[in-house]
Each structure stands twice: as C-alpha cells, then as structure tokens.
Design a protein around this motif. Structure first.
Motif, PDB file in Angstrom:
ATOM      1  N   THR A  62      45.140  53.770  58.938  1.00 53.01           N
ATOM      2  CA  THR A  62      45.237  53.246  60.302  1.00 53.01           C
ATOM      3  C   THR A  62      46.221  52.101  60.416  1.00 53.01           C
ATOM      4  O   THR A  62      46.463  51.607  61.513  1.00 53.01           O
ATOM      5  CB  THR A  62      43.850  52.750  60.761  1.00 53.01           C
ATOM      6  N   GLY A  63      46.763  51.635  59.286  1.00 53.41           N
ATOM      7  CA  GLY A  63      47.697  50.516  59.333  1.00 53.41           C
ATOM      8  C   GLY A  63      47.005  49.178  59.382  1.00 53.41           C
ATOM      9  O   GLY A  63      47.649  48.147  59.575  1.00 53.41           O
ATOM     10  N   GLU A  64      45.668  49.142  59.189  1.00 52.88           N
ATOM     11  CA  GLU A  64      44.940  47.877  59.271  1.00 52.88           C
ATOM     12  C   GLU A  64      45.033  47.069  57.985  1.00 52.88           C
ATOM     13  O   GLU A  64      44.705  45.905  57.966  1.00 52.88           O
ATOM     14  CB  GLU A  64      43.479  48.155  59.609  1.00 52.88           C
ATOM     15  N   ILE A  65      45.480  47.701  56.915  1.00 53.39           N
ATOM     16  CA  ILE A  65      45.665  46.963  55.675  1.00 53.39           C
ATOM     17  C   ILE A  65      46.825  45.985  55.849  1.00 53.39           C
ATOM     18  O   ILE A  65      47.778  46.250  56.577  1.00 53.39           O
ATOM     19  CB  ILE A  65      45.940  47.937  54.518  1.00 53.39           C
ATOM     20  N   ARG A  66      46.739  44.822  55.195  1.00 57.15           N
ATOM     21  CA  ARG A  66      47.794  43.809  55.317  1.00 57.15           C
ATOM     22  C   ARG A  66      48.376  43.503  53.947  1.00 57.15           C
ATOM     23  O   ARG A  66      47.659  43.477  52.954  1.00 57.15           O
ATOM     24  CB  ARG A  66      47.238  42.522  55.930  1.00 57.15           C
ATOM     25  N   ARG A  67      49.689  43.266  53.941  1.00 58.02           N
ATOM     26  CA  ARG A  67      50.373  42.829  52.726  1.00 58.02           C
ATOM     27  C   ARG A  67      50.812  41.380  52.898  1.00 58.02           C
ATOM     28  O   ARG A  67      51.254  40.986  53.981  1.00 58.02           O
ATOM     29  CB  ARG A  67      51.610  43.677  52.447  1.00 58.02           C
ATOM     30  N   GLY A  68      50.737  40.626  51.829  1.00 56.65           N
ATOM     31  CA  GLY A  68      51.184  39.240  51.889  1.00 56.65           C
ATOM     32  C   GLY A  68      51.653  38.776  50.524  1.00 56.65           C
ATOM     33  O   GLY A  68      51.702  39.552  49.568  1.00 56.65           O
ATOM     34  N   PHE A  69      51.964  37.502  50.425  1.00 57.67           N
ATOM     35  CA  PHE A  69      52.402  36.973  49.139  1.00 57.67           C
ATOM     36  C   PHE A  69      52.234  35.476  49.115  1.00 57.67           C
ATOM     37  O   PHE A  69      51.907  34.839  50.120  1.00 57.67           O
ATOM     38  CB  PHE A  69      53.858  37.348  48.851  1.00 57.67           C
ATOM     39  N   LEU A  70      52.483  34.897  47.950  1.00 57.27           N
ATOM     40  CA  LEU A  70      52.391  33.452  47.753  1.00 57.27           C
ATOM     41  C   LEU A  70      53.434  33.040  46.736  1.00 57.27           C
ATOM     42  O   LEU A  70      53.509  33.617  45.649  1.00 57.27           O
ATOM     43  CB  LEU A  70      50.994  33.067  47.257  1.00 57.27           C
ATOM     44  N   ASN A  71      54.265  32.078  47.073  1.00 56.62           N
ATOM     45  CA  ASN A  71      55.234  31.515  46.131  1.00 56.62           C
ATOM     46  C   ASN A  71      54.584  30.372  45.345  1.00 56.62           C
ATOM     47  O   ASN A  71      53.660  29.720  45.825  1.00 56.62           O
ATOM     48  CB  ASN A  71      56.458  30.954  46.869  1.00 56.62           C
ATOM     49  N   GLY A  72      55.134  30.089  44.171  1.00 55.54           N
ATOM     50  CA  GLY A  72      54.651  28.950  43.394  1.00 55.54           C
ATOM     51  C   GLY A  72      53.178  29.063  43.063  1.00 55.54           C
ATOM     52  O   GLY A  72      52.455  28.066  43.070  1.00 55.54           O
ATOM     53  N   ASP A  73      52.708  30.273  42.741  1.00 55.13           N
ATOM     54  CA  ASP A  73      51.283  30.504  42.470  1.00 55.13           C
ATOM     55  C   ASP A  73      50.969  30.116  41.036  1.00 55.13           C
ATOM     56  O   ASP A  73      50.644  30.965  40.198  1.00 55.13           O
ATOM     57  CB  ASP A  73      50.962  31.965  42.737  1.00 55.13           C
ATOM     58  N   THR A  74      51.059  28.831  40.750  1.00 54.82           N
ATOM     59  CA  THR A  74      50.922  28.357  39.371  1.00 54.82           C
ATOM     60  C   THR A  74      49.480  28.390  38.876  1.00 54.82           C
ATOM     61  O   THR A  74      49.242  28.379  37.674  1.00 54.82           O
ATOM     62  CB  THR A  74      51.469  26.926  39.255  1.00 54.82           C
ATOM     63  N   ILE A  75      48.514  28.422  39.794  1.00 51.15           N
ATOM     64  CA  ILE A  75      47.105  28.565  39.412  1.00 51.15           C
ATOM     65  C   ILE A  75      46.563  29.754  40.196  1.00 51.15           C
ATOM     66  O   ILE A  75      45.967  29.599  41.266  1.00 51.15           O
ATOM     67  CB  ILE A  75      46.296  27.285  39.709  1.00 51.15           C
ATOM     68  N   PRO A  76      46.747  30.978  39.687  1.00 53.75           N
ATOM     69  CA  PRO A  76      46.416  32.171  40.477  1.00 53.75           C
ATOM     70  C   PRO A  76      44.954  32.280  40.888  1.00 53.75           C
ATOM     71  O   PRO A  76      44.642  32.942  41.869  1.00 53.75           O
ATOM     72  CB  PRO A  76      46.813  33.322  39.538  1.00 53.75           C
ATOM     73  N   THR A  77      44.054  31.651  40.146  1.00 54.33           N
ATOM     74  CA  THR A  77      42.640  31.725  40.538  1.00 54.33           C
ATOM     75  C   THR A  77      42.354  30.912  41.789  1.00 54.33           C
ATOM     76  O   THR A  77      41.311  31.083  42.412  1.00 54.33           O
ATOM     77  CB  THR A  77      41.740  31.212  39.396  1.00 54.33           C
ATOM     78  N   ARG A  78      43.297  30.033  42.178  1.00 50.95           N
ATOM     79  CA  ARG A  78      43.083  29.186  43.350  1.00 50.95           C
ATOM     80  C   ARG A  78      44.029  29.497  44.508  1.00 50.95           C
ATOM     81  O   ARG A  78      43.712  29.233  45.663  1.00 50.95           O
ATOM     82  CB  ARG A  78      43.258  27.712  42.972  1.00 50.95           C
ATOM     83  N   GLY A  79      45.206  30.024  44.203  1.00 51.55           N
ATOM     84  CA  GLY A  79      46.206  30.218  45.246  1.00 51.55           C
ATOM     85  C   GLY A  79      45.807  31.304  46.230  1.00 51.55           C
ATOM     86  O   GLY A  79      45.484  32.429  45.846  1.00 51.55           O
ATOM     87  N   SER A  80      45.828  30.987  47.519  1.00 44.47           N
ATOM     88  CA  SER A  80      45.459  31.945  48.566  1.00 44.47           C
ATOM     89  C   SER A  80      46.690  32.701  49.038  1.00 44.47           C
ATOM     90  O   SER A  80      47.755  32.120  49.247  1.00 44.47           O
ATOM     91  CB  SER A  80      44.823  31.217  49.757  1.00 44.47           C
ATOM     92  N   LEU A  81      46.542  33.991  49.224  1.00 42.81           N
ATOM     93  CA  LEU A  81      47.631  34.803  49.747  1.00 42.81           C
ATOM     94  C   LEU A  81      47.918  34.439  51.193  1.00 42.81           C
ATOM     95  O   LEU A  81      47.024  34.051  51.949  1.00 42.81           O
ATOM     96  CB  LEU A  81      47.277  36.290  49.662  1.00 42.81           C
ATOM     97  N   GLY A  82      49.165  34.592  51.600  1.00 45.60           N
ATOM     98  CA  GLY A  82      49.564  34.325  52.981  1.00 45.60           C
ATOM     99  C   GLY A  82      50.705  35.222  53.397  1.00 45.60           C
ATOM    100  O   GLY A  82      50.914  36.287  52.829  1.00 45.60           O
ATOM    101  N   ASN A  83      51.447  34.815  54.399  1.00 46.73           N
ATOM    102  CA  ASN A  83      52.592  35.574  54.908  1.00 46.73           C
ATOM    103  C   ASN A  83      52.213  37.012  55.236  1.00 46.73           C
ATOM    104  O   ASN A  83      52.942  37.946  54.923  1.00 46.73           O
ATOM    105  CB  ASN A  83      53.734  35.570  53.893  1.00 46.73           C
ATOM    106  N   TRP A  84      51.054  37.174  55.851  1.00 43.47           N
ATOM    107  CA  TRP A  84      50.565  38.517  56.157  1.00 43.47           C
ATOM    108  C   TRP A  84      51.509  39.235  57.105  1.00 43.47           C
ATOM    109  O   TRP A  84      51.989  38.658  58.073  1.00 43.47           O
ATOM    110  CB  TRP A  84      49.162  38.443  56.757  1.00 43.47           C
ATOM    111  N   ASN A  85      51.734  40.492  56.802  1.00 41.58           N
ATOM    112  CA  ASN A  85      52.568  41.370  57.633  1.00 41.58           C
ATOM    113  C   ASN A  85      54.016  40.931  57.703  1.00 41.58           C
ATOM    114  O   ASN A  85      54.741  41.313  58.620  1.00 41.58           O
ATOM    115  CB  ASN A  85      51.987  41.514  59.041  1.00 41.58           C
ATOM    116  N   TYR A  86      54.449  40.094  56.760  1.00 43.36           N
ATOM    117  CA  TYR A  86      55.880  39.803  56.638  1.00 43.36           C
ATOM    118  C   TYR A  86      56.590  41.112  56.299  1.00 43.36           C
ATOM    119  O   TYR A  86      56.172  41.864  55.423  1.00 43.36           O
ATOM    120  CB  TYR A  86      56.093  38.775  55.533  1.00 43.36           C
TER     121      TYR A  86
END
Length: 596
Positions: A62-86
């Motif tokens: 349905t296209g409801e899934i979202r893709r995003g990313f995070l730069n400088g994710d030096t602590i991956p267990t804490r870094g939150s994804l963003g830039n949804w639908n870029y």
C-alpha cells in the motif's frame, strides 16, 4: 410447590446422566476417559488457544512503509532513524550512516534487500554491516544471530544492478536499521532514490548463482532489551539528523514544532517572523547533526521544511549561497515564539567553506544580540549575528549543546534570514564577469594546463590537488590553501605567475609561499632550489591588477603545488581560479625542437 420444583430440577440433572451412562455402556468407553474429555471442555471455555499471528505484509503493497536514515550514527543502539520518505539520491557507505525502515506496526521479516542503481563494485562486506531493530525508534537492539549475506547482480527483480541481500533473518520489530561502519566520503554503494534502496523480505530468499555469499557466526553475546516500550504506547522521538532529524520535544507553551530535522510534517505550525529591512534571498538552508568536527563535516538536508530544534544533538545549521561565493553582512536566526533561549554569544561559532567539505572558522568581527521582534501575528525571539565581513559559498553556524532540552526551534526554512554586503568593491566580492582574460606575459612557449586547489593543506607533501576545472571566485591566502597545476605530462617549469583581480595590497610574501613538485599528485617534494618573488601592479583592460611572479625556477615535474600558510578568512589575494594562474614550461617534445 416447593417440592415440585425440586423434583423437576433433579429430573433435568439425572436424565442427561442416565443417557450418558447408557451411551458409555453401549460404546464400551471407560468413565475415566469421559471425565478427561469433560475436564478439557471446561478448561477450553476459560483459556482459549492462541491463534497464530501472520506477519503484516500489506504495508509495502500500500506504500505505507517508510524509508529513512541517520547520519553520524556512532551509537546505533541509541540513534533514531529520521528523514522519512526522503526521495533524493543516497550514498550508503559514508558518514557512519544507517538506513532503515518503519514497517508501520510490529512485523516479522526474514530478510532485507539493499539495492544499488548500478553494477559497480562496492567495498561493503558482511563485517561492515550490523542490523538493529526496535519497537519505538528510541532504543535499538542489535541482531546477533547468524544470517546469510549475498552480494549479487542476478536478483530477479533488479537484474544488472548490485544488490546486497541479508537473508535467513528472524526479526520482529517495527523499526529496522542497517548500519555500516564507514565514516569517510568515499562511498561505493549509491541509489538515485533512497526509497528504492532498501526493501524488507517476508519470505525466504534463495541462494543466487554467482553470488558472493558469507555466512558465519557473529560470536557476539546477545544483549536483552531493557524493556522496550510497547508500540501501542509509542512516544515521539527527539529531533534527529537529516539526509537525518526526528521529532522535536514539546515547547514550554505546550506546542510541538514536531519532526525536527526529519522531512516530516510539523504540528502546530510556527509563524514566520518577518523582521523589517532583511533582504529575502534565494538561498538553500540545511543542517547536520552530531557535528563533532565542524571543520570537516558537510552540511546536508538541503531544503528540509519540517520543524527544527537548533540547540540539540550537537547540531549545526548551514546556508548555501549559490553557485558563487557572496559577502555576508548579517545573519538572523528566528525562533517561532518568544520563549527565552539558553543560546548565548559564546555558544555560537561560524564556519566558512567553498566546497561544503572543509570549513574554516570565521575569526572576524561578529556582534551577537538576542531580541524580541514582531512577526506576522506574534512576537518571536531573534538572534542576530551582525557586523560580519566574510565571503564564502557555504556558511555554517554551530552550537555545542548535545542534549535534547532544546530552547530554540522553528521550521527550518523560516529560521534563517541573511543580509548580503552591498557592492563588490565595498566588500571585496569577486565578480567573475568583470574580470578580463589574462594576457600572456612572455614570448616563450606556453602550454595548456589544468588548475585546481586543495583546502586545509596541513601536510602539503601528502595532500593531493583537487577541484580541477573549478571556474568560480577563489581567495588564495585563506584556509591553509594550496593552488595547483597539472601540466598533463612532465615538463620543465621556468616561471609561475599569480594574478589578482584588482591592485589591492596583499599580505603574501616570499616567506609565506612554498613550492612542491610531484609526478603522480600523491606524493610531493619541496622544491629544493632558490627562486625569486617579484610583486608588481600591471594594467589590464580598463583597470590595474596585482601580480606575483615566482621566477628563476629550474625544476621538472607534472604537478606543481604552491602552498601558503594563512589559515584565517581575512584574505587579500583573490581572482577567478582559472584566471589567477599562468605558467611558463617546456614539454620534452618541444625542447627537442629548440636550438641547442
């Protein structure tokens, strides 16, 4: 009457028992077995057998899934994804980036596809990649079970392009993150659109012919989550970084600018402040998160339009002034309300760059004021950086706060206004159109060359020249810069001429200049001999220009680098790069034809 009722009730109870006894005798079933069946029926009315829950896979259809990313994710267990639908182009293996999925709800997946837009080789391998999952995008758990890694060109859906398949997974989560370890800018895995780069797999993925397959135990002790919040009680995550941001926390007025640094909608739209007498310009505004090295980290998230918290996550805000460098007089940072801010003059640093790769700290005059101004419908807080005298294409404004307790927010495009210096002569601004082509200054043999440069050349014997063919304005005595020449092949260099676009005095002297030679643009050696510097003013077209001539050279090389030692932004020698430099050299085949 009472007895009659008792008898009727007894009959109702005894008749089923009698019939059951007759049935048992007729079928030969033991009473103990009947008792067990009755007990199980009674239990089944209380405890219903759980039904199996199938993975919810319709999100991707349905296209409801979202893709995003995070730069400088030096602590991956804490870094939150963003830039949804870029939807722009995206390079994966650089800047400690993570790419990820929001599956819309708690979902089970069996694999992940990473899709390039070409068949070019990649430096990525299984040891470079880690997989994380989360229910709320606030805390991630590393997936530590073994899985299959395939690097293929034969994916049935994407034939002819490079695809990395991470299969045989057993993950249940809402947010899936794929992290890679490379922190430089030499990326090798790119797609023209982020939303085409990553795809979840809900079924087993077969081994493909011709694939590079790696499967080995990770030997990592799995860390159990500290109680991940249930998805039903999900909270907004704090603002994150763009091409990497996330949602801004609630302000003191109880309204959220929302989705700070993440191309996402913003709740409770802040009103734009429109202070008088500030020129509106066609500039681009962006930012970068976790800017621990402001002199080296590029600005991204250009044209992001969502809510943005500035004093958060070691962020910097950036401005691209366009194709050529411009003089900047004043910058205003505008909040969306009148709330006080913790930002002070000592918290603000300005950095300048010509290429958005290497920045130099601005050390000139800057007056900081914190005022309230009247916007369209309300008062807003404005931080003004005035009395500036800087010239660059990219301007970065950096602040030191790392926590999420931000106090200054707005929609990003509405946060920045800029006022330019007026008049090229007044500001020293380079205007390429007004610079006439340089005249040849000798009757000796001239050859076609390529001109380039490098910034922050702190190790001139090792740093290569780049930016070949750059045609814009160029300040030489600035940012530890070196200017360079590629003769195309090895030649004998006799004389080098540097020409400014006007006759203003320059601080450059012979002691500030060093000449380096190279055959491969990788390893340079200082010119060992002596040479002479001549400085003079010559007429050119309808004006005069200042010229520095490095003469009495006796050296042979293909690449020549001229390095100067000034690191600040108070340059005194500028021109269009291609018109700044001329060389007299003799190629071997020309030398053979000259009289002996």
């Amino acid at each position: 009457m009472w007895r009659k009722n008792r008898i009727e009730k007894a009959v109702k109870v005894l008749i089923p028992i009698f019939l059951l006894a007759v049935l048992v005798g007729f079928l030969g079933i033991k009473w103990s077995e009947i008792s067990t069946i009755i007990d199980e029926m009674a239990v089944s009315k209380i405890v219903k057998k759980p039904t199996s829950i199938e993975p919810e896979t319709r999100e991707i259809e349905t296209g409801e899934i979202r893709r995003g990313f995070l730069n400088g994710d030096t602590i991956p267990t804490r870094g939150s994804l963003g830039n949804w639908n870029y939807t722009g182009g995206f390079a994966f293996d650089c800047y400690s980036r993570s790419i990820g999925l929001d599956l819309g709800r708690l979902t089970s997946i069996k694999g992940i596809k990473l899709i390039s837009s070409s068949a070019n080789p990649t430096r990525l391998s299984k040891k470079d990649i880690s997989i994380y999952y989360s229910r709320d995008n606030q805390g991630f758990i590393e997936y530590t079970q073994d899985y299959r890694y395939q690097d293929i060109l034969t994916d049935p859906e994407h034939k002819g392009v490079r695809v990395i398949v991470l299969s045989d997974l057993d993950i249940t989560g809402r947010y899936i993150k794929v992290y890679q370890k490379y922190n430089d800018s030499k990326f090798t895995f790119v797609n023209s659109a982020l939303d085409k780069m990553i795809k979840p797999l809900y079924d087993d993925y077969p081994l493909q012919a011709g694939s590079k397959t790696i499967s080995f135990p990770t030997n990592i002790t799995r860390v159990q989550p500290k109680q991940i919040k249930d998805v039903a009680g999900e909270k907004s995550s704090p603002p994150q970084k763009a091409a990497q941001p996330e949602k801004a926390a609630e302000s003191k007025e109880g309204v959220k600018p929302k989705e700070a640094a993440q191309p996402q909608k913003a709740a409770a739209s802040p009103q734009k402040a429109a202070p008088p007498n500030i020129k509106k310009t066609g500039i681009k505004v962006g930012y970068c998160d976790q800017d621990a090295e402001p002199m080296n980290q590029p600005i991204g998230h250009w044209d992001y339009e969502g809510g943005f918290a500035f004093d958060y996550g070691l962020r910097s805000i950036g401005i691209d002034l366009g194709a050529e460098e411009k003089g900047v007089r004043q910058i205003k940072l505008i909040g969306w309300n009148a709330n006080p801010t913790r930002l002070k003059e000592s918290d603000i640093s300005i950095y300048l760059s010509q290429d958005n790769r290497r920045f130099i700290k601005y050390t000139g005059t800057c007056y900081f004021t914190d005022t309230l101004e009247t916007g369209l419908v309300k008062k807003v807080r404005v931080l003004t950086l005035s009395n500036l005298s800087c010239q660059a294409r990219y301007v970065k404004i950096h602040q030191p706060y790392r926590d999420a307790d931000f106090t200054f927010a707005n929609h990003l495009p509405k946060m920045v206004e800029i006022d330019f210096l007026s008049g090229a002569m007044e500001t020293g601004k380079i205007e390429p159109a007004k610079i006439e082509p340089a005249e040849l200054f000798s009757n000796e043999t001239k050859i076609g060359i390529k001109v380039g440069y490098c910034d922050q050349d702190i190790n001139p014997v090792k740093q290569p020249i780049g930016h070949w063919g750059y045609e814009g304005g160029f300040a030489f005595d600035y940012g530890l810069r070196s200017i360079g020449l590629d003769l195309g092949k090895e030649g004998k260099i006799k004389k080098i001429k540097l020409m400014a676009w006007n006759d203003n005095e320059t601080r450059l002297k012979k002691a500030d200049l060093t000449i380096y030679l190279s055959q491969d643009n990788l390893n340079f050696s200082p010119y060992p001999g002596d040479w002479r510097l001549v400085e003079r003013v010559e007429p050119l077209a309808e004006k005069k220009v200042r010229i520095l001539i490095l003469e009495e050279l006796f050296c042979q090389a293909r690449f020549i680098k001229i390095h100067q030692g000034y690191a600040n932004a108070e340059y005194t020698f500028a021109n269009n790069l291609l018109q700044m430099l001329e060389v007299e050299a003799i190629l071997p085949e020309i030398a053979e034809k000259l009289p002996k």
